[in-house]
Structure formats: C-alpha cells, structure tokens
Design a protein around this motif. Structure first.
Motif, PDB file in Angstrom:
ATOM      1  N   PHE A 226       0.845  -1.206   0.000  1.00  0.00           N
ATOM      2  CA  PHE A 226       0.000   0.000   0.000  1.00  0.00           C
ATOM      3  C   PHE A 226       0.878   1.252   0.000  1.00  0.00           C
ATOM      4  CE2 PHE A 226      -3.135  -3.022   1.846  1.00  0.00           C
ATOM      5  CZ  PHE A 226      -4.171  -2.798   0.940  1.00  0.00           C
ATOM      6  N   ARG A 229       2.566   1.860  -3.444  1.00  0.00           N
ATOM      7  CA  ARG A 229       1.638   2.318  -4.478  1.00  0.00           C
ATOM      8  C   ARG A 229       0.949   3.637  -4.092  1.00  0.00           C
ATOM      9  NH1 ARG A 229       0.408  -1.081  -8.898  1.00  0.00           N
ATOM     10  NH2 ARG A 229       2.426  -2.016  -9.323  1.00  0.00           N
ATOM     11  N   LEU A 231      -1.111   4.344  -1.798  1.00  0.00           N
ATOM     12  CA  LEU A 231      -2.532   4.199  -1.476  1.00  0.00           C
ATOM     13  C   LEU A 231      -2.693   4.467   0.021  1.00  0.00           C
ATOM     14  CD1 LEU A 231      -3.077   0.918  -3.519  1.00  0.00           C
ATOM     15  CD2 LEU A 231      -3.876   3.216  -4.150  1.00  0.00           C
ATOM     16  N   VAL A 233      -4.193   3.752   3.496  1.00  0.00           N
ATOM     17  CA  VAL A 233      -4.950   2.752   4.259  1.00  0.00           C
ATOM     18  C   VAL A 233      -5.778   3.494   5.302  1.00  0.00           C
ATOM     19  CG1 VAL A 233      -4.796   0.741   5.760  1.00  0.00           C
ATOM     20  CG2 VAL A 233      -3.166   1.017   3.879  1.00  0.00           C
ATOM     21  N   TRP A 236      -7.662  -0.837   9.275  1.00  0.00           N
ATOM     22  CA  TRP A 236      -7.153  -2.223   9.199  1.00  0.00           C
ATOM     23  C   TRP A 236      -7.605  -2.906  10.487  1.00  0.00           C
ATOM     24  CZ3 TRP A 236      -2.525  -3.445   5.803  1.00  0.00           C
ATOM     25  CH2 TRP A 236      -2.314  -4.829   5.728  1.00  0.00           C
ATOM     26  N   LEU A 271       3.614   2.193   7.331  1.00  0.00           N
ATOM     27  CA  LEU A 271       2.806   3.203   6.638  1.00  0.00           C
ATOM     28  C   LEU A 271       3.214   4.623   7.044  1.00  0.00           C
ATOM     29  CD1 LEU A 271      -0.683   1.487   7.111  1.00  0.00           C
ATOM     30  CD2 LEU A 271       0.705   1.512   5.025  1.00  0.00           C
ATOM     31  N   PHE A 299      -9.137   1.109   1.993  1.00  0.00           N
ATOM     32  CA  PHE A 299      -8.080   2.024   1.528  1.00  0.00           C
ATOM     33  C   PHE A 299      -8.624   2.931   0.434  1.00  0.00           C
ATOM     34  CE2 PHE A 299      -6.961  -0.214  -2.458  1.00  0.00           C
ATOM     35  CZ  PHE A 299      -7.500  -1.476  -2.219  1.00  0.00           C
TER      36      PHE A 299
END
Ligand SMILES: NC(=O)c1ccc[n+]([C@@H]2O[C@H](COP(=O)([O-])OP(=O)(O)OC[C@H]3O[C@@H](n4cnc5c(N)ncnc54)[C@H](O)[C@@H]3O)[C@@H](O)[C@H]2O)c1
Length: 386
Positions: A226, A229, A231, A233, A236, A271, A299
């Motif tokens: 993630f 890319r 993206l 999140v 979770w 992250l 996400f």
C-alpha cells in the motif's frame, strides 16, 4: 560443533513441535520445509547442523514430552508416524528437561536456572547454549526502580519482592551464565535496561520479540505494498480466533494486551501513520492449535476512491513457529560464535516486535537477514559445518 538449545516452556506446543521436528530432521524422516536457514540465501557453514542441536529446557508442568507429542499428533499438528518413530530420541530429551525452579528468593531461582544451564553445557560438551523463550505469554510487569540498573537489580533479587517477571528472570539467568537469549514471545524478557546492560557486560547476543508467523507476517508484506503504491490505508481491523495453550493464555486481558501491541506495530512503522482499527484475539477452545485470522482493510486510491481488501488465514501455529525456533537457535549460535554481542537487529525478519528495527517491511528484513547470513558464513570465529 554441538550446540545446546534450552527451551523455556519446553513442554508447550511450540517447544514440542520444535523438538520433534529437529529429531525427525536428524533422523532423515522429514524435510526442512519452513526452515529459512535451509534456503540457499541463508544456509552455510557457520550454522550448526540440525544433528548438532541438543535440547533441554524448563517448564512449570511435568506432562511427559512423549505424551505432549502424542496429543499434538492426535490434534493433527504433528504426523503421528514421526512421533511413533522417535521414542528413544524423545526419552533422551525428556532426561534434559527440568522443573522451573520455584523456591527461595528470585536470586536463588536465577542461580538454580544458571546451574541447570551450566551443567547442561558441561554434560554434553556443548560449544554454547542458546536459551529460547517459548513459555506462555505473561502480562507486562509494573515498573520497579531496580529495572534500570544491574547492581540495583542484583541487590533487589535477593529481597522478598518479585522484582522480575518469569521471562526476565530466565533472561537474567541466561545472560549471566554467558548464554545467548532469544525471545519468541511478546513477554518482557530482556527488554529492561538493567538486563540489556548485563547482556552487554557478559558479551552475549540476544534477539526478539514475538515470532511472526501468521496475520502479522501478512501485514508486513501487504502494508509496504500500500505504501509503495501511494494508497492510503484508512482502516485495518483483524480478528484472530485461536485455541490451544497460547489461546487459553491470551484469554487473559493482560497477556492479550501484550500480544495485540506487538501485532499493531508493523502498520505504524511501514505506513508512517496508524490507520483506524484494531486487532482482536479470541479464545475458541475447539480450534486447538489451528488459528483463523480475518482481516478487513479499507483504503483510498486516486481521487479518494474507496476500496477494500479482505483476507482469511488458516494457520497451524506450532507448525509455522517451530522451524523459526530452530532457525533462530542456529543463527544466534552462529552469531555468538562469530563474536556478535548485543541486539541482533538483523534477525528482525523473524519477529512481530523486533529489536531496533527501522522498517517493518518483510522484504527489507529479508535483505538484511541474507546480508547477515553472508557475513556469518564469510567470517565466523569458530564456524562449523551444517
Ligand atoms: N505458535 C506461534 O505461531 C507463535 C507465534 C509467536 C509467538 N508465540 C508464543 O510462543 C509461546 C508458546 O506458545 P505455545 O503455543 O507453545 O503455548 P503453550 O501454552 O502450548 O506452551 C507454553 C508452555 O510454557 C510453560 N510455562 C508457563 N510458564 C512458565 C514458566 N514460568 N517457566 C517455564 N515454563 C512455563 C507452560 O507450562 C507451557 O508448557 C507463547 O508465548 C506464544 O505467544 C507463538
């Protein structure tokens, strides 16, 4: 070079599976599936061979090892044919298991543990003994002033207080007996300033914490994806359902809290922020050693478009953990032989809550492990052939 592996919690599921697995490997009855140290990138002459590992350990219960192994076979964790093929080998290990010392002051108990370790080393002419904690997860201890300083700790251990939780008392006994120490659990173990100072003073390496075998292993692969890319999140959430001794222990909220903390760490580190959501652990006796984890990840992509990922993991915890226990014993023994002291941060690959790690990404940890293994095989002080 014969190497001792002293298991704290030696009659538990992970320990029994590790012992049966190593004995079966030694007898040529099984292959090394799941053993990272048998991959071409990691294996090499510095590691003790499976046949060179000699097992001993402490436990608070006295269930015979063979009975524990039979119970694990009935539960489908171990192949029954392996247990049936190894009665003498299991009896040999049984003779090396000792009751956890439980009388006198904590100083007396630590001395008794140290004597057991030293006698084990001498009895078998071992080059070294790696102590691996695979005992039941314990709650985090309250603060104590003696946790900060080795001299204050030594003095306090002779007093009437329970200054150290059991995992830390074993860690104290291990390092003061000159033994490398590995913590496969989320318990406190060596993570107190007085104990890490003692480990440094005794020039032993140590590794931990909490083996990474299931949901967190997946997190450490998926979270970097993630991040790479770009993206976001948003949440979770995970639910872990498990039985077995570990599940029963984790039904206690205090032990559960220690485990949940170590499971969440990878997200924040990978992250750079903590998404909403939590990890929950529930005890379901019926599941035994087989664990189910359900995770839901939400996400956001380009223009804020919301998406989701769900996964389900059905793992046999002890079968996933045992080869890593053997890997850690071999690598830590080789590190000690090569003169490494202090935290073995290059072994972060194996842990949910690694020492001194800068990234929670499994790929980065793998690269570090391979480099460490190359270095061990290139220049161990008393390297042996595996
Ligand atoms: N299986 C996995 O995938 C996995 C992954 C990461 C961490 N762990 C950790 O490994 C540990 C062992 O798991 P398990 O499934 O074998 O549990 P288990 O309950 O089957 O075994 C634990 C053993 O520790 C013993 N014990 C408890 N207190 C002790 C003490 N003070 N001294 C000596 N022995 C003591 C118990 O009697 C028992 O035999 C747990 O802490 C668990 O959280 C397991």
């Amino acid at each position: 070079m014969r190497t001792g592996v002293w298991l704290v919690g030696a009659r538990g599921s992970v320990a029994t599976t590790s012992i049966v697995g190593a004995l079966a490997l030694r007898a040529g009855l099984t292959g090394p599936t799941g053993c990272v140290t048998e991959l071409p990138e990691v294996r090499g002459p510095a590691l003790p061979a499976f046949a060179d590992l000699v097992f001993g350990g402490h436990d608070v219960v006295t269930t015979p090892l063979a009975k524990r192994a039979e119970a694990l076979a009935t539960a489908g964790v171990l192949p029954a044919r392996l247990v049936a093929a190894l009665p003498e080998e299991l009896a040999e290990v049984e003779r090396e298991l000792r009751p956890a010392p439980n009388t006198g002051s904590q100083a007396d108990r630590a001395a008794a543990i140290g004597r057991d370790l030293t006698e084990f080393r001498q009895r078998h002419g071992l080059a070294r003994v790696v102590v691996v904690n695979v005992a039941a997860t314990e709650p985090a201890p309250g603060p104590h002033p003696a946790h900060a300083d080795p001299d204050a700790l030594r003095a306090a251990l002779s007093g009437p207080d329970e200054v150290l939780p059991p995992s830390s008392l074993y860690a104290y006994a291990a390092v003061t007996a000159g033994c490398p120490y590995v913590d496969f659990t989320p318990s406190t173990g060596l993570r107190l300033p007085a104990l890490t100072a003692l480990a440094d003073a005794h020039r032993v390496p140590y590794a931990g914490h909490d083996g990474k075998t299931g949901e967190t292993l997946l997190k450490s692969v998926l979270a970097p994806m993630f991040a790479m890319r770009h993206l976001t999140v948003r949440s979770w959430s995970g639910l872990n359902l498990l039985g077995g001794g570990d599940g029963a222990t984790l039904a206690d909220p205090a032990a559960n809290a220690a485990k949940v903390r170590s499971k969440q760490r990878v997200l924040g580190e990978t992250l750079g922020y903590l998404p909403q959501g939590d990890t929950r652990i529930e005890y379901v006796e019926e599941l035994g050693d087989f664990k189910t984890a359900w995770d839901l990840v939400t996400f956001a992509g380009f223009l804020g478009t919301g998406m989701r990922l769900e996964f389900t993991w059905h793992g046999c915890d002890s079968a996933l953990a045992a080869p890593l226990v053997l890997d850690l014993a071999r690598l830590t023994a080789a590190a000690h032989a090569a003169g490494h002291t202090g935290p073995l941060a290059d072994l972060a690959f194996f842990f949910k809550d690694p020492l001194d790690s800068t990234t929670g990404s499994l790929a980065d940890q793998w690269t570090r492990l391979c480099a460490f293994a190359r270095q061990l095989h290139g220049g161990g002080a008393d390297a042996t052939h595996g």
